[in-house]
Write a protein that holds these residues in place. Structure first.
Motif: not given
Length: 162
Positions: A27-28, A56-59, A63-64, A82-84
């Motif tokens: 999910t993006l 979003s930061i990179g793939d 940032r939340v 945080v990581m996706a």
């Protein structure tokens, strides 16, 4: 007594697999999306916190901005990168929780300490449901309005455990 210990061990193993599971990252998310972030911090494993995507930061990172958590000086809402794999969409509203719908050992989320904590219904009295949290070993009473049935995000779909 041995049967109860076996059941508790089974429930602990289920929670640990779920708590340390990485979320489906297909999910993006877009700026402004409401999400839940799984805590990876010791003492908070098995909890989810409501946030909005800032960017979003990179793939593989976002940032939340958390809805209920504040920064150290309490001057503003907490923002983190945080990581996706720690993010999932907000779960859909599940069927209304009614006393007749809740059974012993149902997997539930409880809203406590500004987040949703995963546990199992371990008992009930006139006004409360006892929830056992295998990640902490706590067994705590909560009113019905603080519970929701647990759902897992898996391969782009919500799966109810009840």
């Amino acid at each position: 007594m041995a049967h109860t210990e076996t059941l508790i061990d089974i429930l602990k193993a289920r929670i640990n697999r779920m708590a340390f599971k990485k979320q489906d990252t297909t999910t993006l998310f877009q700026r402004g999306d409401k999400v839940e972030v799984a805590s990876q911090e010791w003492g908070y494993i098995g909890s989810y916190y409501t946030a909005k995507i800032v960017c979003s930061i990179g793939d593989s990172h976002y940032r939340v901005r958390f809805k209920n958590l504040v920064n150290d000086d309490k001057s503003d809402l907490l923002e983190e990168i945080v990581m996706a794999s720690e993010i999932r969409p907000m779960p859909p509203r599940h069927k209304t929780l009614l006393p007749e719908n809740i059974c012993l050992n149902d997997k539930v989320d409880v809203f406590d300490k500004d987040g949703w904590w995963v546990g199992f219904v371990s008992g009930r009295d006139e006004q409360s449901y006892y929830v056992y949290f295998p990640t902490t070993g706590d067994n705590v009473a909560y009113p019905l309005q603080l519970l929701r049935f647990h759902q897992e995000w898996n391969m782009g779909n919500w799966i109810s455990s009840n």
